[in-house]
Design a protein around this motif. Sequence first.
Motif, PDB file in Angstrom:
ATOM      1  N   ILE A 131       7.622 -18.074  -6.582  1.00  0.00           N
ATOM      2  CA  ILE A 131       9.008 -18.246  -6.001  1.00  0.00           C
ATOM      3  C   ILE A 131       9.601 -19.672  -6.507  1.00  0.00           C
ATOM      4  CG2 ILE A 131       8.636 -16.363  -4.448  1.00  0.00           C
ATOM      5  CD1 ILE A 131       8.623 -18.739  -2.215  1.00  0.00           C
ATOM      6  N   ALA A 132      10.858 -19.742  -6.478  1.00  0.00           N
ATOM      7  CA  ALA A 132      11.181 -21.107  -6.790  1.00  0.00           C
ATOM      8  C   ALA A 132      11.316 -22.015  -5.518  1.00  0.00           C
ATOM      9  CB  ALA A 132      12.855 -20.997  -7.223  1.00  0.00           C
ATOM     10  N   GLY A 133      10.986 -23.249  -5.652  1.00  0.00           N
ATOM     11  CA  GLY A 133      10.681 -24.308  -4.751  1.00  0.00           C
ATOM     12  C   GLY A 133      11.721 -25.219  -4.793  1.00  0.00           C
ATOM     13  N   GLN A 134      11.345 -26.219  -4.103  1.00  0.00           N
ATOM     14  CA  GLN A 134      12.379 -27.447  -3.995  1.00  0.00           C
ATOM     15  C   GLN A 134      12.338 -28.037  -5.516  1.00  0.00           C
ATOM     16  OE1 GLN A 134      11.536 -29.936  -0.803  1.00  0.00           O
ATOM     17  NE2 GLN A 134      12.069 -28.611   0.760  1.00  0.00           N
ATOM     18  N   ASN A 135      13.598 -28.562  -5.857  1.00  0.00           N
ATOM     19  CA  ASN A 135      13.726 -29.278  -7.067  1.00  0.00           C
ATOM     20  C   ASN A 135      13.359 -28.434  -8.445  1.00  0.00           C
ATOM     21  OD1 ASN A 135      14.559 -31.517  -5.467  1.00  0.00           O
ATOM     22  ND2 ASN A 135      12.384 -32.175  -5.436  1.00  0.00           N
ATOM     23  N   GLY A 136      13.674 -26.996  -8.264  1.00  0.00           N
ATOM     24  CA  GLY A 136      13.208 -26.175  -9.263  1.00  0.00           C
ATOM     25  C   GLY A 136      11.811 -26.016  -9.492  1.00  0.00           C
ATOM     26  N   ALA A 137      10.886 -26.632  -8.945  1.00  0.00           N
ATOM     27  CA  ALA A 137       9.324 -26.313  -9.104  1.00  0.00           C
ATOM     28  C   ALA A 137       8.877 -24.970  -8.484  1.00  0.00           C
ATOM     29  CB  ALA A 137       8.451 -27.295  -8.229  1.00  0.00           C
ATOM     30  N   ALA A 138       7.883 -24.226  -9.099  1.00  0.00           N
ATOM     31  CA  ALA A 138       7.625 -22.942  -8.838  1.00  0.00           C
ATOM     32  C   ALA A 138       6.291 -23.112  -7.772  1.00  0.00           C
ATOM     33  CB  ALA A 138       6.893 -22.092  -9.948  1.00  0.00           C
ATOM     34  N   ALA A 139       6.452 -22.315  -6.811  1.00  0.00           N
ATOM     35  CA  ALA A 139       5.642 -22.354  -5.563  1.00  0.00           C
ATOM     36  C   ALA A 139       4.911 -21.016  -5.403  1.00  0.00           C
ATOM     37  CB  ALA A 139       6.066 -22.687  -4.391  1.00  0.00           C
ATOM     38  N   GLU A 140       3.725 -20.739  -4.963  1.00  0.00           N
ATOM     39  CA  GLU A 140       2.999 -19.449  -4.657  1.00  0.00           C
ATOM     40  C   GLU A 140       3.412 -18.923  -3.246  1.00  0.00           C
ATOM     41  OE1 GLU A 140      -1.118 -19.832  -5.196  1.00  0.00           O
ATOM     42  OE2 GLU A 140      -0.941 -19.828  -7.396  1.00  0.00           O
ATOM     43  N   SER A 141       3.721 -17.810  -3.320  1.00  0.00           N
ATOM     44  CA  SER A 141       3.727 -16.957  -1.958  1.00  0.00           C
ATOM     45  C   SER A 141       2.811 -15.982  -2.243  1.00  0.00           C
ATOM     46  CB  SER A 141       5.317 -16.567  -1.976  1.00  0.00           C
ATOM     47  OG  SER A 141       5.518 -15.793  -0.724  1.00  0.00           O
ATOM     48  N   LYS A 142       2.104 -15.933  -0.917  1.00  0.00           N
ATOM     49  CA  LYS A 142       0.895 -14.734  -0.475  1.00  0.00           C
ATOM     50  C   LYS A 142       1.555 -13.879   0.535  1.00  0.00           C
ATOM     51  CE  LYS A 142      -3.168 -17.475  -2.265  1.00  0.00           C
ATOM     52  NZ  LYS A 142      -4.470 -17.705  -1.851  1.00  0.00           N
ATOM     53  N   GLN A 143       1.370 -12.634   0.213  1.00  0.00           N
ATOM     54  CA  GLN A 143       1.744 -11.605   1.094  1.00  0.00           C
ATOM     55  C   GLN A 143       0.642 -10.523   1.080  1.00  0.00           C
ATOM     56  OE1 GLN A 143       5.380  -9.602   0.006  1.00  0.00           O
ATOM     57  NE2 GLN A 143       5.433  -8.530   1.984  1.00  0.00           N
ATOM     58  N   GLU A 144       0.346 -10.372   2.477  1.00  0.00           N
ATOM     59  CA  GLU A 144      -0.901  -9.454   2.675  1.00  0.00           C
ATOM     60  C   GLU A 144      -0.243  -8.085   3.286  1.00  0.00           C
ATOM     61  OE1 GLU A 144      -4.332  -9.932   5.910  1.00  0.00           O
ATOM     62  OE2 GLU A 144      -4.973 -11.013   3.938  1.00  0.00           O
ATOM     63  N   ALA A 145      -0.769  -7.115   2.863  1.00  0.00           N
ATOM     64  CA  ALA A 145      -0.619  -5.669   3.521  1.00  0.00           C
ATOM     65  C   ALA A 145      -1.988  -4.964   3.898  1.00  0.00           C
ATOM     66  CB  ALA A 145       0.148  -4.940   2.474  1.00  0.00           C
ATOM     67  N   ARG A 146      -1.948  -4.834   5.246  1.00  0.00           N
ATOM     68  CA  ARG A 146      -3.000  -4.124   5.851  1.00  0.00           C
ATOM     69  C   ARG A 146      -2.689  -2.821   6.042  1.00  0.00           C
ATOM     70  NH1 ARG A 146      -4.637  -9.093  10.023  1.00  0.00           N
ATOM     71  NH2 ARG A 146      -4.927 -10.592   8.423  1.00  0.00           N
ATOM     72  N   VAL A 147      -3.615  -1.824   5.689  1.00  0.00           N
ATOM     73  CA  VAL A 147      -3.572  -0.271   5.913  1.00  0.00           C
ATOM     74  C   VAL A 147      -4.788   0.188   6.543  1.00  0.00           C
ATOM     75  CG1 VAL A 147      -2.815   1.758   4.796  1.00  0.00           C
ATOM     76  CG2 VAL A 147      -1.741  -0.202   3.802  1.00  0.00           C
ATOM     77  N   LYS A 148      -4.271   1.084   7.367  1.00  0.00           N
ATOM     78  CA  LYS A 148      -5.369   1.760   8.292  1.00  0.00           C
ATOM     79  C   LYS A 148      -4.883   3.212   8.313  1.00  0.00           C
ATOM     80  CE  LYS A 148      -7.984   2.253  12.617  1.00  0.00           C
ATOM     81  NZ  LYS A 148      -8.408   1.815  13.684  1.00  0.00           N
ATOM     82  N   LEU A 149      -5.891   4.238   7.622  1.00  0.00           N
ATOM     83  CA  LEU A 149      -5.809   5.516   7.599  1.00  0.00           C
ATOM     84  C   LEU A 149      -6.718   6.236   8.375  1.00  0.00           C
ATOM     85  CD1 LEU A 149      -4.088   7.934   6.430  1.00  0.00           C
ATOM     86  CD2 LEU A 149      -5.690   8.059   4.530  1.00  0.00           C
ATOM     87  N   ASP A 150      -6.300   7.068   9.408  1.00  0.00           N
ATOM     88  CA  ASP A 150      -7.247   7.616  10.180  1.00  0.00           C
ATOM     89  C   ASP A 150      -6.645   9.140  10.320  1.00  0.00           C
ATOM     90  OD1 ASP A 150      -8.588   8.912  12.468  1.00  0.00           O
ATOM     91  OD2 ASP A 150      -8.215   7.166  13.757  1.00  0.00           O
ATOM     92  N   VAL A 151      -7.752   9.953   9.496  1.00  0.00           N
ATOM     93  CA  VAL A 151      -7.201  11.174   9.325  1.00  0.00           C
ATOM     94  C   VAL A 151      -8.372  12.432  10.006  1.00  0.00           C
ATOM     95  CG1 VAL A 151      -8.112  11.324   6.899  1.00  0.00           C
ATOM     96  CG2 VAL A 151      -6.569  13.076   7.646  1.00  0.00           C
ATOM     97  N   THR A 152      -7.997  13.469  10.462  1.00  0.00           N
ATOM     98  CA  THR A 152      -9.158  14.442  10.657  1.00  0.00           C
ATOM     99  C   THR A 152      -8.473  15.841  10.346  1.00  0.00           C
ATOM    100  OG1 THR A 152      -9.268  13.453  12.975  1.00  0.00           O
ATOM    101  CG2 THR A 152     -10.167  15.635  12.658  1.00  0.00           C
ATOM    102  N   PRO A 153      -9.217  15.992   9.134  1.00  0.00           N
ATOM    103  CA  PRO A 153      -8.753  17.495   8.310  1.00  0.00           C
ATOM    104  C   PRO A 153      -9.290  18.824   9.039  1.00  0.00           C
ATOM    105  CG  PRO A 153     -10.518  16.577   7.318  1.00  0.00           C
ATOM    106  CD  PRO A 153     -10.125  15.252   8.399  1.00  0.00           C
ATOM    107  N   ILE A 154      -8.384  19.656   9.028  1.00  0.00           N
ATOM    108  CA  ILE A 154      -8.712  20.877   9.807  1.00  0.00           C
ATOM    109  C   ILE A 154      -8.427  22.019   8.815  1.00  0.00           C
ATOM    110  CG2 ILE A 154      -8.315  22.557  11.616  1.00  0.00           C
ATOM    111  CD1 ILE A 154      -7.455  20.094  13.157  1.00  0.00           C
ATOM    112  N   ILE A 155      -9.158  22.703   8.254  1.00  0.00           N
ATOM    113  CA  ILE A 155      -9.015  24.065   7.423  1.00  0.00           C
ATOM    114  C   ILE A 155      -8.395  25.148   8.176  1.00  0.00           C
ATOM    115  CG2 ILE A 155     -10.277  25.373   5.650  1.00  0.00           C
ATOM    116  CD1 ILE A 155     -12.164  23.263   5.140  1.00  0.00           C
ATOM    117  N   LYS A 156      -7.112  25.265   7.944  1.00  0.00           N
ATOM    118  CA  LYS A 156      -6.468  26.555   8.739  1.00  0.00           C
ATOM    119  C   LYS A 156      -6.952  27.832   7.928  1.00  0.00           C
ATOM    120  CE  LYS A 156      -4.145  25.836  11.361  1.00  0.00           C
ATOM    121  NZ  LYS A 156      -4.233  25.820  12.947  1.00  0.00           N
TER     122      LYS A 156
END
Length: 516
Positions: free
Chosen positions: A383-408
């Motif tokens: 991303i653009a930082g101060q005085n036009g310098a490029a800076a890194e931006s870290k973004q973290e996405a955490r996902v938890k999937l909990d599933v119990t399949p039932i064959i109908k």
Amino acid sequence: MAQTPPPAAAPSTPALAPANPATAAAAANSKEMNVDTSLDEPVEKPNAKRIRRVLSLVAGIELDEEFKIPDVDLIYKGHVELVDMKRIKNSDFFRITPKKDGSGIITIHNKKTGQMLVELRLEIRKDELEKTMRELQSLLGDIEGIEYKIVNNRILLDGYALIPKDLIRIAQVIKSMDSGGQIKSLVSLSPLARKKIAEYISRDVNNPEVSITAVGDFLKLEGQVNSLEEKNRINRLAQLYMPDLVIDNAPETENIKIVGKKTAGRVEDLIIDLITVKKDEEKVEPPPKMVQIVAHFVEFSERYGKSFNFAFNPSLRAVGDLSERQQSSSTVNDIANLVDRLIPKLNWAKSHGYARILDTASVLTQDKKKGIINRTITTTTLIAGQNGAAAESKQEARVKLDVTPIIKSERSGLVELPLLVEVTDVGSNQNISSTVSTTITVRDRQSAAFGGVIKKKTVNSYGNPQPTTAGAIITLNQGKEFDKNSSNFVVFVTPIIKASASSGVDQVKKKFRLKE
């Protein structure tokens, strides 16, 4: 075939005998005296090596055939009434024109020496038979596995048909086209059809304890089941897949009579049911079905930043020491040394970037058993930082999937999925958490998008004053910054019902090149 008559002056004696008795006597004397006669004209043997061909012709249709023989006067013997033959000028090709149907042998001889150069065995058939076979092929061209032959002035159909309906169509076409008994069919039902039918029945039965094999025209059912209802169901499935019954009439001769297996004209007689029902103490409940849950996490993020800054802050400063300034009494030098940062400074920066992430996770669990998937996705963007310098931006996405399949319903492939999804988005200066809890019903091997988060953020800032520089005579600062962030996050889920946990392992081994 027109033949060239011998000249009137030619002797009636054979070509090998000398025409003059005196010459014959001289030859006999030379033989007795061992005189070399190789310088005389050579005499060829009638039974020397010849060209032999077998030609299949159609009456009225010309054929050009190549015979590499000397360009001498020729005579034709044999069944010359069947064809007309003549050499094409200055070539080794002979044009053969059949005149009528039939068969025979024609020989071509050297007229001068009597040597046999070519021996032809001719088989000439009528053009009407060829025309009938072409029309027959056009009507039956969509039926695979049939061969068309002409034998003894008859059209013969041979080979195998896959289904009985093909045999019915062949019989109908022959009946409509054959008025003189010139078409004969020897086509029978292919034995491979029964093997394919056995494979389809096994796939539909889906019971590893039952085997279905094809033995000739019969289907053999073997194995053990838990109940009589299951046995009857398998038997009815086999009857459903069985094609129409085909009964062949066995040929009869004077010394032998063949009688096929009697089926009384019923399809049930072709199914040999050897399945037994287990006793109560032998019954074992089948293991629960395995369900593979495949989740796709798709994220698309886009960021745009633009900044503008104007600064004007001239200042006074001393250049050099006091002795140097006293020595240089120039007014121009004094002014140039005192004024600094007189020219305004302009800073401008712009950045635009996007990221697309496709992450796939899979868990294999039993029916009505819980499966959990934890995934953490970290993205780094500029991303653009101060005085036009490029800076890194870290973004973290955490996902938890909990599933119990039932064959109908296993037959229809319906799977009920109680889902719990927790999504946490941790940025450089923010922490957003989302939780989705739902229950959906998806068919086997079909996908559904059950949860998603859409986030948009826009920041506008004006002014952005810079720190005041010490010694500045006047300070003018003006700036503007625009930052736009948008993110779309969607979760797809696909259930796959498996008969065993080992299903699909071969593909994984092949992908990672694993060996036993």
